[in-house]
Design a protein around this motif. Structure first.
Motif, PDB file in Angstrom:
ATOM      1  N   SER A   1     -12.566  29.032  40.406  1.00  0.00           N
ATOM      2  CA  SER A   1     -13.047  27.813  39.757  1.00  0.00           C
ATOM      3  C   SER A   1     -13.110  26.681  40.782  1.00  0.00           C
ATOM      4  O   SER A   1     -12.080  26.270  41.326  1.00  0.00           O
ATOM      5  N   THR A   2     -14.325  26.222  41.080  1.00  0.00           N
ATOM      6  CA  THR A   2     -14.500  25.168  42.076  1.00  0.00           C
ATOM      7  C   THR A   2     -15.506  24.127  41.608  1.00  0.00           C
ATOM      8  O   THR A   2     -16.388  24.412  40.799  1.00  0.00           O
ATOM      9  N   ILE A   3     -15.345  22.939  42.150  1.00  0.00           N
ATOM     10  CA  ILE A   3     -16.342  21.876  42.022  1.00  0.00           C
ATOM     11  C   ILE A   3     -16.755  21.533  43.445  1.00  0.00           C
ATOM     12  O   ILE A   3     -15.907  21.264  44.291  1.00  0.00           O
ATOM     13  N   GLU A   4     -18.036  21.560  43.725  1.00  0.00           N
ATOM     14  CA  GLU A   4     -18.528  21.323  45.087  1.00  0.00           C
ATOM     15  C   GLU A   4     -19.100  19.919  45.193  1.00  0.00           C
ATOM     16  O   GLU A   4     -19.994  19.533  44.433  1.00  0.00           O
ATOM     17  N   LEU A   5     -18.598  19.147  46.157  1.00  0.00           N
ATOM     18  CA  LEU A   5     -19.051  17.777  46.382  1.00  0.00           C
ATOM     19  C   LEU A   5     -19.366  17.576  47.855  1.00  0.00           C
ATOM     20  O   LEU A   5     -18.723  18.171  48.721  1.00  0.00           O
ATOM     21  N   SER A   6     -20.318  16.722  48.160  1.00  0.00           N
ATOM     22  CA  SER A   6     -20.745  16.539  49.551  1.00  0.00           C
ATOM     23  C   SER A   6     -20.057  15.373  50.246  1.00  0.00           C
ATOM     24  O   SER A   6     -20.245  15.178  51.442  1.00  0.00           O
ATOM     25  N   HIS A   7     -19.260  14.591  49.508  1.00  0.00           N
ATOM     26  CA  HIS A   7     -18.598  13.439  50.113  1.00  0.00           C
ATOM     27  C   HIS A   7     -17.089  13.518  49.896  1.00  0.00           C
ATOM     28  O   HIS A   7     -16.618  13.743  48.772  1.00  0.00           O
ATOM     29  N   LEU A   8     -16.350  13.290  50.968  1.00  0.00           N
ATOM     30  CA  LEU A   8     -14.902  13.367  50.895  1.00  0.00           C
ATOM     31  C   LEU A   8     -14.315  12.312  49.964  1.00  0.00           C
ATOM     32  O   LEU A   8     -13.362  12.574  49.226  1.00  0.00           O
ATOM     33  N   GLU A   9     -14.882  11.117  49.973  1.00  0.00           N
ATOM     34  CA  GLU A   9     -14.384  10.058  49.089  1.00  0.00           C
ATOM     35  C   GLU A   9     -14.506  10.471  47.626  1.00  0.00           C
ATOM     36  O   GLU A   9     -13.628  10.170  46.810  1.00  0.00           O
ATOM     37  N   ALA A  10     -15.593  11.157  47.305  1.00  0.00           N
ATOM     38  CA  ALA A  10     -15.769  11.633  45.930  1.00  0.00           C
ATOM     39  C   ALA A  10     -14.700  12.665  45.584  1.00  0.00           C
ATOM     40  O   ALA A  10     -14.147  12.661  44.470  1.00  0.00           O
ATOM     41  N   ILE A  11     -14.380  13.542  46.528  1.00  0.00           N
ATOM     42  CA  ILE A  11     -13.328  14.533  46.289  1.00  0.00           C
ATOM     43  C   ILE A  11     -12.003  13.850  45.985  1.00  0.00           C
ATOM     44  O   ILE A  11     -11.292  14.212  45.037  1.00  0.00           O
ATOM     45  N   LEU A  12     -11.649  12.836  46.768  1.00  0.00           N
ATOM     46  CA  LEU A  12     -10.392  12.117  46.542  1.00  0.00           C
ATOM     47  C   LEU A  12     -10.367  11.476  45.160  1.00  0.00           C
ATOM     48  O   LEU A  12      -9.339  11.495  44.472  1.00  0.00           O
ATOM     49  N   ASN A  13     -11.481  10.925  44.739  1.00  0.00           N
ATOM     50  CA  ASN A  13     -11.537  10.287  43.418  1.00  0.00           C
ATOM     51  C   ASN A  13     -11.375  11.311  42.294  1.00  0.00           C
ATOM     52  O   ASN A  13     -10.685  11.048  41.298  1.00  0.00           O
ATOM     53  N   TYR A  14     -12.008  12.472  42.440  1.00  0.00           N
ATOM     54  CA  TYR A  14     -11.862  13.529  41.434  1.00  0.00           C
ATOM     55  C   TYR A  14     -10.409  13.989  41.354  1.00  0.00           C
ATOM     56  O   TYR A  14      -9.869  14.220  40.271  1.00  0.00           O
ATOM     57  N   VAL A  15      -9.775  14.147  42.516  1.00  0.00           N
ATOM     58  CA  VAL A  15      -8.374  14.589  42.534  1.00  0.00           C
ATOM     59  C   VAL A  15      -7.470  13.548  41.892  1.00  0.00           C
ATOM     60  O   VAL A  15      -6.567  13.880  41.111  1.00  0.00           O
ATOM     61  N   LYS A  16      -7.696  12.280  42.183  1.00  0.00           N
ATOM     62  CA  LYS A  16      -6.871  11.216  41.596  1.00  0.00           C
ATOM     63  C   LYS A  16      -6.953  11.223  40.081  1.00  0.00           C
ATOM     64  O   LYS A  16      -5.996  10.865  39.390  1.00  0.00           O
ATOM     65  N   LEU A  17      -8.102  11.645  39.542  1.00  0.00           N
ATOM     66  CA  LEU A  17      -8.279  11.722  38.091  1.00  0.00           C
ATOM     67  C   LEU A  17      -7.773  13.053  37.516  1.00  0.00           C
ATOM     68  O   LEU A  17      -7.999  13.349  36.342  1.00  0.00           O
ATOM     69  N   ASN A  18      -7.109  13.843  38.356  1.00  0.00           N
ATOM     70  CA  ASN A  18      -6.514  15.116  37.940  1.00  0.00           C
ATOM     71  C   ASN A  18      -7.560  16.115  37.425  1.00  0.00           C
ATOM     72  O   ASN A  18      -7.302  16.901  36.511  1.00  0.00           O
ATOM     73  N   MET A  19      -8.738  16.088  38.068  1.00  0.00           N
ATOM     74  CA  MET A  19      -9.785  17.027  37.702  1.00  0.00           C
ATOM     75  C   MET A  19      -9.730  18.298  38.543  1.00  0.00           C
ATOM     76  O   MET A  19     -10.536  19.207  38.366  1.00  0.00           O
ATOM     77  N   GLY A  20      -8.779  18.357  39.449  1.00  0.00           N
ATOM     78  CA  GLY A  20      -8.612  19.517  40.299  1.00  0.00           C
ATOM     79  C   GLY A  20      -7.766  19.154  41.509  1.00  0.00           C
ATOM     80  O   GLY A  20      -7.291  18.016  41.637  1.00  0.00           O
ATOM     81  N   VAL A  21      -7.561  20.127  42.379  1.00  0.00           N
ATOM     82  CA  VAL A  21      -6.824  19.912  43.620  1.00  0.00           C
ATOM     83  C   VAL A  21      -7.782  20.165  44.777  1.00  0.00           C
ATOM     84  O   VAL A  21      -8.905  20.636  44.583  1.00  0.00           O
ATOM     85  N   SER A  22      -7.326  19.875  45.991  1.00  0.00           N
ATOM     86  CA  SER A  22      -8.216  20.092  47.127  1.00  0.00           C
ATOM     87  C   SER A  22      -7.433  20.336  48.395  1.00  0.00           C
ATOM     88  O   SER A  22      -6.204  20.146  48.454  1.00  0.00           O
ATOM     89  N   CYS A  23      -8.149  20.772  49.408  1.00  0.00           N
ATOM     90  CA  CYS A  23      -7.625  20.943  50.760  1.00  0.00           C
ATOM     91  C   CYS A  23      -8.474  20.052  51.661  1.00  0.00           C
ATOM     92  O   CYS A  23      -9.705  20.228  51.744  1.00  0.00           O
TER      93      CYS A  23
END
Length: 298
Positions: free
Chosen positions: A216-238
Protein backbone atom coordinates in the motif's frame (compact mmCIF):
# COMPACT_ATOMS: atom_id res chain seq x y z
CA UNK A 1 31.40 16.98 -42.60
CA UNK A 2 30.76 20.12 -40.54
CA UNK A 3 29.03 21.23 -37.33
CA UNK A 4 25.85 22.23 -39.14
CA UNK A 5 25.53 18.77 -40.67
CA UNK A 6 26.06 17.20 -37.25
CA UNK A 7 23.35 19.44 -35.75
CA UNK A 8 20.93 18.44 -38.49
CA UNK A 9 21.70 14.75 -38.08
CA UNK A 10 21.43 14.94 -34.26
CA UNK A 11 18.06 16.69 -34.33
CA UNK A 12 16.73 14.30 -36.96
CA UNK A 13 17.96 11.25 -35.07
CA UNK A 14 16.41 12.56 -31.85
CA UNK A 15 12.86 13.09 -33.13
CA UNK A 16 12.94 10.94 -36.34
CA UNK A 17 10.86 13.55 -38.13
CA UNK A 18 12.39 15.68 -40.89
CA UNK A 19 9.38 17.99 -41.09
CA UNK A 20 9.72 18.86 -37.42
CA UNK A 21 13.47 19.50 -37.76
CA UNK A 22 12.88 21.68 -40.83
CA UNK A 23 10.43 23.80 -38.85
CA UNK A 24 12.75 24.10 -35.82
CA UNK A 25 15.84 24.98 -37.88
CA UNK A 26 14.06 27.18 -40.45
CA UNK A 27 15.34 25.21 -43.43
CA UNK A 28 13.56 23.15 -46.06
CA UNK A 29 12.88 19.46 -45.68
CA UNK A 30 14.75 18.67 -48.95
CA UNK A 31 17.82 20.41 -47.49
CA UNK A 32 17.69 18.12 -44.47
CA UNK A 33 17.30 15.06 -46.66
CA UNK A 34 20.27 16.19 -48.76
CA UNK A 35 22.39 16.76 -45.66
CA UNK A 36 21.65 13.26 -44.36
CA UNK A 37 22.43 11.75 -47.77
CA UNK A 38 25.76 13.62 -47.88
CA UNK A 39 26.70 12.30 -44.44
CA UNK A 40 25.80 8.76 -45.45
CA UNK A 41 27.83 9.13 -48.65
CA UNK A 42 30.87 10.55 -46.79
CA UNK A 43 30.90 7.65 -44.32
CA UNK A 44 29.78 4.95 -46.73
CA UNK A 45 27.01 3.77 -44.40
CA UNK A 46 23.28 4.13 -44.07
CA UNK A 47 22.26 6.13 -40.98
CA UNK A 48 18.48 5.78 -41.34
CA UNK A 49 16.08 3.18 -42.61
CA UNK A 50 13.19 4.76 -44.49
CA UNK A 51 10.22 2.42 -44.08
CA UNK A 52 6.98 3.80 -45.44
CA UNK A 53 6.84 7.39 -44.28
CA UNK A 54 8.78 6.78 -41.07
CA UNK A 55 12.47 7.08 -40.20
CA UNK A 56 14.35 4.56 -38.06
CA UNK A 57 17.98 4.70 -36.97
CA UNK A 58 20.11 1.86 -38.26
CA UNK A 59 22.57 0.20 -35.89
CA UNK A 60 25.33 2.35 -37.42
CA UNK A 61 23.09 5.39 -37.02
CA UNK A 62 22.62 4.66 -33.31
CA UNK A 63 26.40 4.45 -32.81
CA UNK A 64 26.99 7.67 -34.73
CA UNK A 65 24.20 9.39 -32.76
CA UNK A 66 26.01 8.75 -29.45
CA UNK A 67 29.29 10.12 -30.78
CA UNK A 68 27.56 13.11 -32.38
CA UNK A 69 26.12 14.10 -29.02
CA UNK A 70 29.62 14.09 -27.56
CA UNK A 71 31.09 16.03 -30.51
CA UNK A 72 28.44 18.74 -30.23
CA UNK A 73 28.97 18.98 -26.47
CA UNK A 74 32.71 19.49 -26.98
CA UNK A 75 32.09 22.13 -29.66
CA UNK A 76 29.74 24.05 -27.36
CA UNK A 77 32.32 23.81 -24.59
CA UNK A 78 34.98 25.27 -26.86
CA UNK A 79 32.74 28.21 -27.76
CA UNK A 80 31.93 28.85 -24.09
CA UNK A 81 35.53 28.50 -22.97
CA UNK A 82 36.82 31.29 -25.21
CA UNK A 83 34.20 33.67 -23.79
CA UNK A 84 35.71 33.57 -20.32
CA UNK A 85 39.04 34.80 -19.09
CA UNK A 86 41.41 32.51 -17.21
CA UNK A 87 40.53 34.19 -13.93
CA UNK A 88 37.93 33.17 -11.36
CA UNK A 89 35.13 34.69 -13.40
CA UNK A 90 32.29 33.13 -15.29
CA UNK A 91 29.01 31.32 -14.91
CA UNK A 92 28.24 27.78 -13.81
CA UNK A 93 24.98 25.93 -14.44
CA UNK A 94 24.41 23.24 -11.83
CA UNK A 95 21.95 20.37 -11.89
CA UNK A 96 20.73 18.86 -8.64
CA UNK A 97 18.35 16.06 -7.77
CA UNK A 98 15.34 17.25 -5.81
CA UNK A 99 16.49 16.56 -2.26
CA UNK A 100 20.00 17.88 -2.76
CA UNK A 101 18.72 20.93 -4.61
CA UNK A 102 16.27 21.82 -1.84
CA UNK A 103 18.21 20.92 1.30
CA UNK A 104 21.94 21.14 0.55
CA UNK A 105 22.67 23.41 -2.40
CA UNK A 106 21.17 26.59 -0.88
CA UNK A 107 23.74 26.36 1.93
CA UNK A 108 26.57 25.41 -0.45
CA UNK A 109 25.87 28.28 -2.84
CA UNK A 110 25.34 30.76 -0.01
CA UNK A 111 28.76 29.97 1.48
CA UNK A 112 30.45 29.76 -1.93
CA UNK A 113 29.16 33.20 -2.90
CA UNK A 114 30.84 34.67 0.18
CA UNK A 115 34.19 33.41 -1.07
CA UNK A 116 33.85 33.78 -4.85
CA UNK A 117 31.82 36.85 -5.70
CA UNK A 118 32.67 36.86 -9.42
CA UNK A 119 31.35 33.38 -10.21
CA UNK A 120 27.64 33.38 -11.01
CA UNK A 121 25.68 30.19 -10.37
CA UNK A 122 22.31 29.08 -11.69
CA UNK A 123 20.67 25.79 -10.83
CA UNK A 124 18.17 23.33 -12.30
CA UNK A 125 16.42 20.99 -9.84
CA UNK A 126 14.69 17.80 -11.00
CA UNK A 127 14.70 14.07 -10.36
CA UNK A 128 17.89 12.10 -10.89
CA UNK A 129 17.01 10.70 -14.31
CA UNK A 130 16.23 14.09 -15.81
CA UNK A 131 19.40 15.62 -14.36
CA UNK A 132 21.38 12.78 -15.94
CA UNK A 133 19.85 13.65 -19.31
CA UNK A 134 20.80 17.32 -18.83
CA UNK A 135 24.41 16.24 -18.24
CA UNK A 136 24.39 14.15 -21.40
CA UNK A 137 23.07 17.03 -23.50
CA UNK A 138 25.37 19.64 -21.92
CA UNK A 139 22.51 21.65 -20.43
CA UNK A 140 24.29 21.69 -17.06
CA UNK A 141 28.01 21.92 -16.32
CA UNK A 142 27.97 19.49 -13.42
CA UNK A 143 25.39 17.87 -11.19
CA UNK A 144 24.81 16.60 -7.67
CA UNK A 145 22.68 13.49 -7.43
CA UNK A 146 21.73 10.53 -5.26
CA UNK A 147 22.47 7.04 -6.46
CA UNK A 148 24.43 5.53 -9.31
CA UNK A 149 24.68 6.81 -12.88
CA UNK A 150 23.73 4.64 -15.82
CA UNK A 151 25.33 6.53 -18.74
CA UNK A 152 28.93 5.58 -19.47
CA UNK A 153 29.72 9.13 -20.67
CA UNK A 154 29.23 10.48 -17.15
CA UNK A 155 31.80 10.14 -14.39
CA UNK A 156 30.86 10.64 -10.75
CA UNK A 157 32.57 11.01 -7.40
CA UNK A 158 31.25 10.20 -3.94
CA UNK A 159 31.22 13.61 -2.26
CA UNK A 160 28.82 13.49 0.71
CA UNK A 161 27.06 10.83 2.79
CA UNK A 162 23.38 11.06 3.60
CA UNK A 163 21.22 9.07 6.02
CA UNK A 164 17.69 7.86 5.33
CA UNK A 165 15.29 7.72 8.28
CA UNK A 166 11.68 6.67 8.81
CA UNK A 167 9.05 9.19 9.83
CA UNK A 168 5.51 9.12 11.17
CA UNK A 169 3.02 11.53 12.64
CA UNK A 170 2.99 12.11 16.39
CA UNK A 171 -0.29 10.10 16.46
CA UNK A 172 0.98 6.98 14.70
CA UNK A 173 1.27 3.71 16.62
CA UNK A 174 5.06 3.92 16.29
CA UNK A 175 5.12 7.06 18.42
CA UNK A 176 6.30 5.40 21.64
CA UNK A 177 9.18 3.59 19.96
CA UNK A 178 12.78 4.77 20.18
CA UNK A 179 13.94 2.46 17.37
CA UNK A 180 12.04 0.47 14.76
CA UNK A 181 12.37 -3.23 14.06
CA UNK A 182 12.26 -4.44 10.46
CA UNK A 183 8.92 -6.12 11.25
CA UNK A 184 7.44 -2.70 12.09
CA UNK A 185 7.62 -1.74 8.41
CA UNK A 186 4.99 -4.29 7.42
CA UNK A 187 1.30 -3.41 7.15
CA UNK A 188 1.78 0.34 6.75
CA UNK A 189 0.81 2.78 4.04
CA UNK A 190 4.09 4.17 2.73
CA UNK A 191 4.15 7.59 1.10
CA UNK A 192 6.98 7.52 -1.42
CA UNK A 193 8.65 9.63 -4.08
CA UNK A 194 8.02 9.17 -7.79
CA UNK A 195 9.90 6.69 -9.97
CA UNK A 196 13.31 8.15 -10.84
CA UNK A 197 13.94 9.45 -7.33
CA UNK A 198 17.25 8.45 -5.73
CA UNK A 199 15.55 8.26 -2.32
CA UNK A 200 12.97 5.82 -3.62
CA UNK A 201 15.63 3.67 -5.31
CA UNK A 202 17.62 3.32 -2.08
CA UNK A 203 14.46 2.61 -0.04
CA UNK A 204 13.33 -0.10 -2.46
CA UNK A 205 16.82 -1.65 -2.47
CA UNK A 206 16.62 -1.94 1.31
CA UNK A 207 13.14 -3.48 1.27
CA UNK A 208 14.28 -6.06 -1.28
CA UNK A 209 17.35 -6.93 0.81
CA UNK A 210 15.07 -7.61 3.79
CA UNK A 211 12.46 -9.53 1.81
CA UNK A 212 9.78 -6.94 2.59
CA UNK A 213 6.93 -6.16 0.20
CA UNK A 214 5.01 -2.92 0.62
CA UNK A 215 1.55 -3.36 -0.84
CA UNK A 216 0.00 0.00 0.00
CA UNK A 217 1.66 3.20 -1.21
CA UNK A 218 0.89 6.79 -2.10
CA UNK A 219 3.26 8.24 -4.70
CA UNK A 220 4.09 11.96 -4.58
CA UNK A 221 6.63 13.98 -6.56
CA UNK A 222 7.45 16.56 -3.88
CA UNK A 223 9.12 15.90 -0.55
CA UNK A 224 7.24 18.72 1.17
CA UNK A 225 3.97 17.07 0.17
CA UNK A 226 5.16 13.77 1.65
CA UNK A 227 5.94 15.47 4.98
CA UNK A 228 2.49 17.06 5.05
CA UNK A 229 0.76 13.73 4.36
CA UNK A 230 2.77 12.08 7.14
CA UNK A 231 1.97 14.86 9.61
CA UNK A 232 -1.73 14.20 8.93
CA UNK A 233 -1.16 10.51 9.77
CA UNK A 234 -2.05 9.37 6.26
CA UNK A 235 0.95 7.07 6.16
CA UNK A 236 4.63 6.74 7.01
CA UNK A 237 7.69 7.37 4.88
CA UNK A 238 11.41 6.93 4.41
CA UNK A 239 13.15 10.25 3.74
CA UNK A 240 16.60 11.87 3.88
CA UNK A 241 17.41 12.95 7.43
CA UNK A 242 18.54 16.37 6.20
CA UNK A 243 14.97 17.06 5.06
CA UNK A 244 13.42 16.56 8.53
CA UNK A 245 15.98 18.07 10.91
CA UNK A 246 13.76 21.11 11.44
CA UNK A 247 10.59 19.01 11.93
CA UNK A 248 12.36 16.82 14.47
CA UNK A 249 13.45 19.85 16.49
CA UNK A 250 9.92 21.27 16.38
CA UNK A 251 8.40 17.87 17.29
CA UNK A 252 6.01 18.18 14.36
CA UNK A 253 6.65 14.56 13.38
CA UNK A 254 8.55 11.56 14.72
CA UNK A 255 11.90 10.39 13.32
CA UNK A 256 13.10 6.79 13.68
CA UNK A 257 16.09 4.67 12.80
CA UNK A 258 16.07 0.91 12.32
CA UNK A 259 17.66 -1.14 15.08
CA UNK A 260 20.71 -2.94 13.75
CA UNK A 261 20.65 -1.19 10.36
CA UNK A 262 22.32 1.91 8.94
CA UNK A 263 20.38 3.16 5.95
CA UNK A 264 23.04 5.41 4.43
CA UNK A 265 23.64 6.41 0.84
CA UNK A 266 26.25 8.31 -1.10
CA UNK A 267 25.64 11.65 -2.77
CA UNK A 268 27.65 12.19 -5.93
CA UNK A 269 29.14 15.02 -7.93
CA UNK A 270 28.76 14.05 -11.60
CA UNK A 271 30.18 15.51 -14.79
CA UNK A 272 30.38 14.50 -18.44
CA UNK A 273 33.70 12.79 -19.20
CA UNK A 274 34.24 15.15 -22.16
CA UNK A 275 33.46 18.30 -20.17
CA UNK A 276 36.06 21.04 -20.19
CA UNK A 277 36.66 21.80 -16.51
CA UNK A 278 37.08 25.56 -16.45
CA UNK A 279 38.59 27.46 -13.54
CA UNK A 280 35.13 28.38 -12.12
CA UNK A 281 33.93 24.76 -12.33
CA UNK A 282 37.11 23.46 -10.68
CA UNK A 283 36.82 26.11 -7.98
CA UNK A 284 33.24 25.08 -7.18
CA UNK A 285 34.01 21.36 -7.19
CA UNK A 286 36.90 21.86 -4.78
CA UNK A 287 34.69 23.95 -2.49
CA UNK A 288 32.00 21.25 -2.40
CA UNK A 289 34.51 18.59 -1.39
CA UNK A 290 35.38 20.67 1.66
CA UNK A 291 31.78 21.53 2.53
CA UNK A 292 30.27 20.00 5.70
CA UNK A 293 26.55 20.01 5.01
CA UNK A 294 25.41 19.16 8.53
CA UNK A 295 27.60 21.62 10.42
CA UNK A 296 26.52 24.37 8.03
CA UNK A 297 22.88 23.87 9.09
CA UNK A 298 23.41 23.60 12.83
Amino acid sequence: MNIRKLHIFYKTATCLNMSQVAKEMYISQPSISQCISELESEMGIRLFDRIGKKLYLTNEGKIFYEYTRRLLNIYEEAVDAVQYSKTHQGKIVIGASTTIGAYIMPYVIHEFNKREKDIKISMIIDNKHHIEELLLTNKVDLAFIEGSIGAKEIISKDIWTDELVFISSTEHNWREKEYLEVADLQDNVFIIRESGSGTRERFEEFLESQGITVNSTIELSHLEAILNYVKLNMGVSCVPYMSVIREERLHSLKVYRLKGHELNRSLFCAIHRDKYISVPIKCFMDFCEEFDMFNSKS
